[in-house]
Write a protein that holds these residues in place. Structure first.
Motif, PDB file in Angstrom:
ATOM      1  N   ASP A 151      29.345  48.936  39.579  1.00 18.65           N
ATOM      2  CA  ASP A 151      30.212  47.782  39.340  1.00 18.65           C
ATOM      3  C   ASP A 151      31.173  48.179  38.226  1.00 18.65           C
ATOM      4  OD1 ASP A 151      31.357  45.304  39.200  1.00 18.65           O
ATOM      5  OD2 ASP A 151      29.715  44.371  38.084  1.00 18.65           O
ATOM      6  N   LEU A 152      32.432  48.398  38.571  1.00 20.80           N
ATOM      7  CA  LEU A 152      33.380  48.945  37.613  1.00 20.80           C
ATOM      8  C   LEU A 152      33.847  47.897  36.609  1.00 20.80           C
ATOM      9  CD1 LEU A 152      35.573  51.244  39.884  1.00 20.80           C
ATOM     10  CD2 LEU A 152      33.351  51.697  38.816  1.00 20.80           C
ATOM     11  N   THR A 153      34.053  48.337  35.365  1.00 19.04           N
ATOM     12  CA  THR A 153      34.462  47.470  34.271  1.00 19.04           C
ATOM     13  C   THR A 153      35.906  47.003  34.447  1.00 19.04           C
ATOM     14  OG1 THR A 153      32.981  48.630  32.757  1.00 19.04           O
ATOM     15  CG2 THR A 153      34.759  47.353  31.762  1.00 19.04           C
ATOM     16  N   GLY A 154      36.162  45.735  34.148  1.00 15.90           N
ATOM     17  CA  GLY A 154      37.535  45.233  34.113  1.00 15.90           C
ATOM     18  C   GLY A 154      38.114  44.948  35.480  1.00 15.90           C
ATOM     19  N   ASN A 155      39.389  44.541  35.477  1.00 12.31           N
ATOM     20  CA  ASN A 155      40.083  44.192  36.719  1.00 12.31           C
ATOM     21  C   ASN A 155      40.645  45.444  37.372  1.00 12.31           C
ATOM     22  OD1 ASN A 155      39.531  41.484  36.257  1.00 12.31           O
ATOM     23  ND2 ASN A 155      41.429  41.163  35.125  1.00 12.31           N
ATOM     24  N   ARG A 156      39.754  46.158  38.065  1.00  6.99           N
ATOM     25  CA  ARG A 156      40.138  47.369  38.762  1.00  6.99           C
ATOM     26  C   ARG A 156      39.872  47.188  40.242  1.00  6.99           C
ATOM     27  NH1 ARG A 156      38.430  49.122  33.735  1.00  6.99           N
ATOM     28  NH2 ARG A 156      39.668  50.795  32.820  1.00  6.99           N
ATOM     29  N   LEU A 157      40.933  46.959  40.990  1.00  4.53           N
ATOM     30  CA  LEU A 157      40.833  46.794  42.441  1.00  4.53           C
ATOM     31  C   LEU A 157      39.746  45.785  42.812  1.00  4.53           C
ATOM     32  CD1 LEU A 157      41.274  50.532  43.505  1.00  4.53           C
ATOM     33  CD2 LEU A 157      42.966  48.709  43.717  1.00  4.53           C
ATOM     34  N   LYS A 158      39.783  44.625  42.146  1.00  9.46           N
ATOM     35  CA  LYS A 158      38.829  43.559  42.412  1.00  9.46           C
ATOM     36  C   LYS A 158      39.391  42.623  43.483  1.00  9.46           C
ATOM     37  CE  LYS A 158      35.835  44.454  39.011  1.00  9.46           C
ATOM     38  NZ  LYS A 158      34.436  44.821  39.217  1.00  9.46           N
ATOM     39  N   ARG A 159      38.559  42.316  44.468  1.00 14.12           N
ATOM     40  CA  ARG A 159      38.957  41.368  45.503  1.00 14.12           C
ATOM     41  C   ARG A 159      38.773  39.938  44.989  1.00 14.12           C
ATOM     42  NH1 ARG A 159      38.982  41.624  51.187  1.00 14.12           N
ATOM     43  NH2 ARG A 159      37.850  43.605  51.140  1.00 14.12           N
ATOM     44  N   ARG A 160      39.846  39.158  45.042  1.00  9.71           N
ATOM     45  CA  ARG A 160      39.785  37.753  44.641  1.00  9.71           C
ATOM     46  C   ARG A 160      40.451  36.908  45.724  1.00  9.71           C
ATOM     47  NH1 ARG A 160      41.570  36.768  38.607  1.00  9.71           N
ATOM     48  NH2 ARG A 160      40.573  34.790  39.158  1.00  9.71           N
ATOM     49  N   GLU A 161      39.805  35.807  46.081  1.00  8.71           N
ATOM     50  CA  GLU A 161      40.302  34.994  47.192  1.00  8.71           C
ATOM     51  C   GLU A 161      40.292  33.520  46.825  1.00  8.71           C
ATOM     52  OE1 GLU A 161      39.097  37.143  51.237  1.00  8.71           O
ATOM     53  OE2 GLU A 161      37.346  36.832  49.951  1.00  8.71           O
ATOM     54  N   CYS A 221      44.152  36.682  49.954  1.00  6.77           N
ATOM     55  CA  CYS A 221      43.329  37.639  49.216  1.00  6.77           C
ATOM     56  C   CYS A 221      44.218  38.385  48.228  1.00  6.77           C
ATOM     57  CB  CYS A 221      42.661  38.625  50.182  1.00  6.77           C
ATOM     58  SG  CYS A 221      41.761  39.966  49.369  1.00  6.77           S
ATOM     59  N   VAL A 222      43.760  38.469  46.967  1.00  5.34           N
ATOM     60  CA  VAL A 222      44.475  39.216  45.942  1.00  5.34           C
ATOM     61  C   VAL A 222      43.654  40.435  45.546  1.00  5.34           C
ATOM     62  CG1 VAL A 222      45.356  39.182  43.578  1.00  5.34           C
ATOM     63  CG2 VAL A 222      45.693  37.202  45.049  1.00  5.34           C
ATOM     64  N   ILE A 223      44.287  41.592  45.515  1.00  3.47           N
ATOM     65  CA  ILE A 223      43.676  42.795  44.945  1.00  3.47           C
ATOM     66  C   ILE A 223      44.090  42.817  43.475  1.00  3.47           C
ATOM     67  CG2 ILE A 223      43.491  45.305  45.045  1.00  3.47           C
ATOM     68  CD1 ILE A 223      44.449  45.155  47.961  1.00  3.47           C
ATOM     69  N   ASP A 224      43.179  42.446  42.611  1.00  7.16           N
ATOM     70  CA  ASP A 224      43.456  42.343  41.173  1.00  7.16           C
ATOM     71  C   ASP A 224      43.218  43.709  40.531  1.00  7.16           C
ATOM     72  OD1 ASP A 224      43.569  41.829  38.463  1.00  7.16           O
ATOM     73  OD2 ASP A 224      42.296  40.052  38.529  1.00  7.16           O
ATOM     74  N   ASP A 225      44.307  44.410  40.239  1.00 12.40           N
ATOM     75  CA  ASP A 225      44.221  45.726  39.584  1.00 12.40           C
ATOM     76  C   ASP A 225      45.060  45.690  38.307  1.00 12.40           C
ATOM     77  OD1 ASP A 225      43.156  48.298  39.489  1.00 12.40           O
ATOM     78  OD2 ASP A 225      44.899  49.195  40.446  1.00 12.40           O
TER      79      ASP A 225
END
Length: 464
Positions: A323-333, A338-342
């Motif tokens: 589970d990577l730290t911070g907003n790194r290629l996080k899927r948010r819907e 759908c948003v890729i939060d990077d």
């Protein structure tokens, strides 16, 4: 943190005990006055905008009984009345690093240090999850990787740990040298040589020299030889240019690399699959994390795991759990889009990697990239922003929106390519216009340098 005495603090920092008992014990180190408790050492740091010495009276009143200071003040009377220990040093940040060095030396742990232009936090996290399958492992708090954050992370460790993995950040020469001198790693890892911090380091050659400062502090022991692991390239991270008094392990896609990556399948936000060959052994690795670049990152973690005797099965399980730290290629819907939060940070290389993820991701609607300024690129800024746009123009994405001062060049680079482009100097201008771009079923990548606060764009999109 294991208990240490005031006497040890004085010895480690080279400080002077102005008052208090050498036998007094602390079990924590804090630099935030709001978090400092009775058993903590409060480190009074003088920053650009704040001098924490003015909070010493407050922390003493709240029960703290040990402080590390670089000047005296009226609060000395209060400290004396309370029986608090006061250690005077020339520079509290440097002294905290020396104390962290001393404390880490008291722990019987294998030490891994990670640096690089891009991907160091992701690689640190992957190593942590791989190694934690076999050993009790510690890592940096959050993204604490500088002169203050790295020591604070070390003070979280104790005798229960067997391995620690520490990320080291930098923006100028000498910083990795200092951080690595604190850690003295058994294993050093360099993820890549990019263009981040070009403004202060002048060139990629300068960036390479700064990253290689880690190498002079690599020190193995009878159980684990000193080793430098790196993602190979054809110019800087080569066997010839990284050689030193330690073993070398290269990871890459060439036949001469020690760990060879091939047959990478990119499924966008659904992850990747690739083949990894090492020492005539071939394995298939499926990674739930998005991005082709994570094939290299995970292979670096596997190389560390192999050195520490982690089995292939344990490594696979660790990577699957990462589970990577911070907003790194996080899927948010929000149910409809759908948003890729990077939004954690951005550089030209990480921008291109994120754009590839967007291109390969499944969606029912359009593929949209919203990109902000990239900072610290110096005189190369316009060219690098234009290059990101040129790269995006060749991808199968529908819309590219650039926001910021420098980001205009991203649009210029993408003009004439596949995506429709739009430019806004300010985020607020985009907010007024967003409904003409975004519809249900779309997938949207949002990315920019930390100072751009592109997470605000993410929140604005998701609340619609």
């Amino acid at each position: 943190m294991n208990p240490i005495t005031v006497k040890e603090i004085v010895k480690a920092t080279g400080g002077t005990l102005l008052m208090g008992k050498p036998s007094d014990v602390i079990t924590g180190v804090k630099h935030d006055s709001r978090e400092c408790g009775a058993d903590d050492l409060f480190v009074a740091i003088i920053g650009e905008n704040q001098d924490a010495h003015k909070y010493i009276g407050q922390v003493l009143e709240n029960g703290c009984r040990a402080v590390l200071v670089s000047r005296e003040g009226e609060w000395l009377k209060q400290a004396e009345a309370l029986g608090a220990a006061v250690v005077l040093v020339e520079d509290t940040v440097y002294a905290m690093g020396e104390l962290a060095k001393y404390y880490l030396d008291t722990l019987n742990v294998k030490k891994i240090a990670v640096t690089g232009s891009v991907g160091k936090t992701s690689v640190r996290d992957m190593i942590y999850y791989v190694v934690n399958e076999k050993y009790r492992c510690g890592r940096n708090l959050k993204n604490f990787n500088n002169f203050i954050g790295l020591p604070l992370s070390i003070f979280q460790f104790d005798d229960s740990l067997e391995v620690v993995v520490l990320e080291m950040g930098m923006s100028d020469f000498g910083e990795i040298d200092r951080l690595a001198s604190i850690v003295k790693p058994h294993i050093g890892v360099i993820t890549n040589i990019g263009v981040a911090h070009m403004e202060s380091l002048g060139s990629r050659e300068g960036i390479f020299q700064a990253k290689m400062e880690i190498a002079k502090h690599i020190a193995g022991d009878d159980e684990l030889p000193g080793t430098l692991i790196y993602a190979s390239d054809s110019e800087f991270l080569t066997k010839e240019r990284t050689k030193g008094n330690y073993d070398q392990i290269s990871v890459g896609e060439k036949g001469k690399d020690d760990y060879i990556i091939s047959s990478v399948d990119d499924f966008g936000m659904d992850g990747i699959k690739f083949t990894l060959e090492h020492a005539q052994e071939v394995r298939q690795i499926s990674l739930p994390l998005p991005g082709r670049h994570n094939a290299i990152n995970s292979a670096l973690a596997v190389a560390v795991g192999d050195l520490l005797g982690v089995s292939p099965e344990e490594e696979t399980d660790g990577l699957a759990a990462a589970d990577l730290t911070g907003n790194r290629l996080k899927r948010r819907e929000n149910g409809s889009i759908c948003v890729i939060d990077d939004t954690y940070n951005a550089s030209p290389d990480s921008m291109k990697s994120a754009l590839r993820v967007l291109e390969h991701s499944r969606c029912d609607g359009k593929k949209i990239a919203i990109l902000g300024d990239m900072y610290e690129l110096g005189e190369d800024s316009d060219r690098q922003h234009f290059g990101v746009g040129l790269f995006a123009g060749g991808l199968k994405i529908d819309t590219l929106i650039a926001i910021g001062t420098h980001a205009r060049k991203i649009c210029e680079g993408a003009d004439g390519g596949n995506p429709q482009t739009a430019y806004y100097e300010k985020k607020e201008d985009f907010y007024q216009d967003k409904d003409r771009f975004i519809e249900n079923g779309d997938i949207i990548l949002v990315k920019g340098s930390r100072g751009m606060k592109m997470e605000q764009v993410v929140e604005n999109i998701l609340k619609q």
